[in-house]
Design a protein around this motif. Structure first.
Motif, PDB file in Angstrom:
ATOM      1  N   GLY A 154      18.795 -20.965 -40.137  1.00  0.00           N
ATOM      2  CA  GLY A 154      19.227 -19.713 -39.264  1.00  0.00           C
ATOM      3  C   GLY A 154      20.341 -19.166 -39.654  1.00  0.00           C
ATOM      4  N   GLY A 155      21.011 -19.448 -40.839  1.00  0.00           N
ATOM      5  CA  GLY A 155      22.063 -18.736 -41.482  1.00  0.00           C
ATOM      6  C   GLY A 155      23.189 -19.028 -40.595  1.00  0.00           C
ATOM      7  N   LYS A 156      24.298 -18.140 -40.895  1.00  0.00           N
ATOM      8  CA  LYS A 156      25.532 -18.181 -40.286  1.00  0.00           C
ATOM      9  C   LYS A 156      25.811 -17.894 -38.936  1.00  0.00           C
ATOM     10  CE  LYS A 156      28.580 -17.530 -44.329  1.00  0.00           C
ATOM     11  NZ  LYS A 156      29.434 -16.671 -45.087  1.00  0.00           N
ATOM     12  N   LEU A 157      26.564 -18.532 -37.869  1.00  0.00           N
ATOM     13  CA  LEU A 157      26.570 -18.191 -36.671  1.00  0.00           C
ATOM     14  C   LEU A 157      27.960 -17.510 -36.526  1.00  0.00           C
ATOM     15  CD1 LEU A 157      25.427 -21.687 -35.155  1.00  0.00           C
ATOM     16  CD2 LEU A 157      24.079 -19.452 -35.450  1.00  0.00           C
ATOM     17  N   THR A 158      27.859 -16.446 -35.672  1.00  0.00           N
ATOM     18  CA  THR A 158      29.465 -15.740 -35.438  1.00  0.00           C
ATOM     19  C   THR A 158      29.498 -15.396 -33.995  1.00  0.00           C
ATOM     20  OG1 THR A 158      29.244 -14.846 -37.852  1.00  0.00           O
ATOM     21  CG2 THR A 158      30.650 -13.761 -36.024  1.00  0.00           C
ATOM     22  N   MET A 159      30.622 -15.427 -33.613  1.00  0.00           N
ATOM     23  CA  MET A 159      30.966 -15.163 -32.385  1.00  0.00           C
ATOM     24  C   MET A 159      32.474 -14.622 -32.091  1.00  0.00           C
ATOM     25  SD  MET A 159      29.987 -14.768 -29.112  1.00  0.00           S
ATOM     26  CE  MET A 159      28.698 -15.727 -28.734  1.00  0.00           C
ATOM     27  N   GLY A 160      32.749 -13.051 -32.358  1.00  0.00           N
ATOM     28  CA  GLY A 160      34.153 -12.629 -32.574  1.00  0.00           C
ATOM     29  C   GLY A 160      34.731 -13.037 -33.662  1.00  0.00           C
ATOM     30  N   HIS A 161      35.736 -13.651 -33.731  1.00  0.00           N
ATOM     31  CA  HIS A 161      36.432 -14.009 -34.751  1.00  0.00           C
ATOM     32  C   HIS A 161      36.034 -15.442 -35.398  1.00  0.00           C
ATOM     33  CE1 HIS A 161      38.911 -15.536 -31.535  1.00  0.00           C
ATOM     34  NE2 HIS A 161      39.114 -16.711 -32.186  1.00  0.00           N
ATOM     35  N   ILE A 162      35.128 -15.976 -34.796  1.00  0.00           N
ATOM     36  CA  ILE A 162      34.861 -17.343 -35.070  1.00  0.00           C
ATOM     37  C   ILE A 162      33.383 -17.327 -35.860  1.00  0.00           C
ATOM     38  CG2 ILE A 162      33.977 -19.700 -34.270  1.00  0.00           C
ATOM     39  CD1 ILE A 162      35.697 -18.943 -31.750  1.00  0.00           C
ATOM     40  N   THR A 163      33.257 -17.900 -36.950  1.00  0.00           N
ATOM     41  CA  THR A 163      31.828 -18.057 -37.895  1.00  0.00           C
ATOM     42  C   THR A 163      31.981 -19.444 -38.358  1.00  0.00           C
ATOM     43  OG1 THR A 163      32.218 -15.740 -38.825  1.00  0.00           O
ATOM     44  CG2 THR A 163      30.768 -17.467 -39.767  1.00  0.00           C
ATOM     45  N   LEU A 164      30.445 -19.950 -37.971  1.00  0.00           N
ATOM     46  CA  LEU A 164      30.144 -21.367 -38.578  1.00  0.00           C
ATOM     47  C   LEU A 164      28.939 -21.135 -39.637  1.00  0.00           C
ATOM     48  CD1 LEU A 164      29.641 -23.725 -35.465  1.00  0.00           C
ATOM     49  CD2 LEU A 164      31.714 -23.192 -36.941  1.00  0.00           C
ATOM     50  N   ASP A 165      29.030 -21.844 -40.537  1.00  0.00           N
ATOM     51  CA  ASP A 165      27.976 -21.852 -41.530  1.00  0.00           C
ATOM     52  C   ASP A 165      27.290 -23.147 -41.474  1.00  0.00           C
ATOM     53  OD1 ASP A 165      26.165 -22.060 -43.696  1.00  0.00           O
ATOM     54  OD2 ASP A 165      27.325 -21.038 -44.888  1.00  0.00           O
ATOM     55  N   PRO A 166      25.920 -23.418 -40.633  1.00  0.00           N
ATOM     56  CA  PRO A 166      25.667 -24.747 -40.576  1.00  0.00           C
ATOM     57  C   PRO A 166      25.093 -25.349 -42.133  1.00  0.00           C
ATOM     58  CG  PRO A 166      24.711 -23.494 -38.954  1.00  0.00           C
ATOM     59  CD  PRO A 166      25.519 -22.429 -39.890  1.00  0.00           C
ATOM     60  N   ASP A 167      24.516 -24.594 -43.042  1.00  0.00           N
ATOM     61  CA  ASP A 167      24.136 -24.962 -44.292  1.00  0.00           C
ATOM     62  C   ASP A 167      25.383 -25.711 -44.924  1.00  0.00           C
ATOM     63  OD1 ASP A 167      21.668 -24.067 -43.860  1.00  0.00           O
ATOM     64  OD2 ASP A 167      21.809 -22.335 -45.168  1.00  0.00           O
ATOM     65  N   ALA A 168      26.699 -25.235 -44.940  1.00  0.00           N
ATOM     66  CA  ALA A 168      27.656 -25.632 -45.514  1.00  0.00           C
ATOM     67  C   ALA A 168      28.534 -26.606 -44.642  1.00  0.00           C
ATOM     68  CB  ALA A 168      28.600 -24.555 -46.262  1.00  0.00           C
ATOM     69  N   ARG A 169      28.015 -26.675 -43.331  1.00  0.00           N
ATOM     70  CA  ARG A 169      29.006 -27.235 -42.327  1.00  0.00           C
ATOM     71  C   ARG A 169      30.472 -26.921 -42.596  1.00  0.00           C
ATOM     72  NH1 ARG A 169      26.895 -30.563 -38.307  1.00  0.00           N
ATOM     73  NH2 ARG A 169      28.355 -32.008 -38.736  1.00  0.00           N
ATOM     74  N   ALA A 170      30.702 -25.453 -42.553  1.00  0.00           N
ATOM     75  CA  ALA A 170      31.948 -25.083 -42.761  1.00  0.00           C
ATOM     76  C   ALA A 170      32.298 -24.008 -41.656  1.00  0.00           C
ATOM     77  CB  ALA A 170      32.015 -24.227 -44.195  1.00  0.00           C
ATOM     78  N   ALA A 171      33.492 -23.821 -41.284  1.00  0.00           N
ATOM     79  CA  ALA A 171      33.723 -22.843 -40.339  1.00  0.00           C
ATOM     80  C   ALA A 171      35.052 -21.977 -40.617  1.00  0.00           C
ATOM     81  CB  ALA A 171      34.229 -23.636 -38.921  1.00  0.00           C
ATOM     82  N   TRP A 172      35.203 -20.639 -40.058  1.00  0.00           N
ATOM     83  CA  TRP A 172      35.944 -19.879 -40.498  1.00  0.00           C
ATOM     84  C   TRP A 172      36.735 -19.198 -38.982  1.00  0.00           C
ATOM     85  CZ3 TRP A 172      31.707 -20.133 -42.941  1.00  0.00           C
ATOM     86  CH2 TRP A 172      31.736 -20.626 -44.335  1.00  0.00           C
ATOM     87  N   LYS A 173      37.895 -18.905 -38.970  1.00  0.00           N
ATOM     88  CA  LYS A 173      38.558 -18.164 -38.039  1.00  0.00           C
ATOM     89  C   LYS A 173      39.419 -16.885 -38.548  1.00  0.00           C
ATOM     90  CE  LYS A 173      42.756 -18.907 -34.976  1.00  0.00           C
ATOM     91  NZ  LYS A 173      43.749 -19.892 -34.544  1.00  0.00           N
ATOM     92  N   ASP A 174      38.877 -15.668 -38.090  1.00  0.00           N
ATOM     93  CA  ASP A 174      39.377 -14.450 -38.732  1.00  0.00           C
ATOM     94  C   ASP A 174      39.292 -14.642 -40.404  1.00  0.00           C
ATOM     95  OD1 ASP A 174      39.568 -12.943 -36.682  1.00  0.00           O
ATOM     96  OD2 ASP A 174      41.841 -13.241 -36.510  1.00  0.00           O
ATOM     97  N   GLY A 175      38.129 -15.136 -40.977  1.00  0.00           N
ATOM     98  CA  GLY A 175      37.826 -15.237 -42.229  1.00  0.00           C
ATOM     99  C   GLY A 175      38.689 -16.342 -42.969  1.00  0.00           C
TER     100      GLY A 175
END
Length: 228
Positions: free
Chosen positions: A128-149
């Protein structure tokens, strides 16, 4: 599956090793905190069982050092049962906590649950690709997370919990539901486990952790992610 067991009580390590190997796991042993970090760095383990009180460096320090380079599931062992010890353990990156003396059947159940969750996370890659909610992004494939980039380090359980909430925005989960779904078994009422992980997620991902925008509480019920 390969498991690392580290405890300065060699008789206990021998017993755990025997019981896990009888279940078909490959087990490697260590006996102090520095050795735990060295083995974790040099080996490819699916799970680590780590004692809290050990020579050279304790289990909490070892756990934090391992978290600098690995998100492998970690079960902490301790002879102390205070809630503060458990909370500190979770904040240092542990995924589970078990108090000595323990029933070996319980330990094996927790090992199975953590490995099952890790396996499910791996199977979900590419779903399903990346998940984004506002300034929060998760990448389930890479098991990675970002806050405002900006990249944010999440433990395995923090990531699993956040992914569940982001895949189901607006759905309220009780603490019991989250324990069963994210941790994979009942924690016999140890609901503070969930509270600690939610607090850590807010500290890492919310712009103002004291006044969260997305990871919200339904008082008397549980937690949910704001639905945009």
């Amino acid at each position: 599956m390969k498991i690392l067991v580290v405890d300065d009580e060699k008789v206990l390590v021998k017993g755990i090793k025997f019981n896990l190997e009888s279940e078909g796991y490959q087990v490697e042993a260590g006996y102090d905190g520095e050795q735990a970090v060295e083995l974790a760095r040099s080996g490819s383990f699916d799970l680590i069982i780590l004692d809290l009180m050990m020579p050279k460096i304790d289990g909490l320090q070892a756990c934090m050092r391992i978290r600098e380079f690995s998100n492998v599931p970690i079960i902490m062992l301790t002879a102390r049962s205070e809630d503060t010890d458990k909370i500190i353990g979770f904040e240092c990156g542990a995924d589970d906590y078990i108090t000595k003396p323990f029933n070996i059947l319980e330990l094996k159940a927790r090992v199975r649950a953590l490995l099952r969750r890790a396996g499910m996370a791996a199977q979900q890659k590419g779903s399903g690709g990346k998940l984004t909610m506002g300034h929060i992004t998760l990448d389930p494939d890479a098991r990675a997370a970002w806050k405002d980039g900006q990249s944010v380090d999440l433990t395995a359980k923090e990531f699993d919990l956040m992914e569940l909430l982001m895949r189901n925005p607006g759905r309220v989960y009780s603490r019991e539901n989250l324990l069963n779904v994210v941790w994979g078994y009942e924690y016999a009422g140890d609901y503070r486990t969930v509270d600690v992980h939610v607090r850590r997620l807010r500290e890492k991902l919310e712009l103002d952790p004291a006044n969260p925008t997305y990871i919200l509480t339904k008082w008397g019920v549980g937690y949910y992610l704001k639905h945009e």
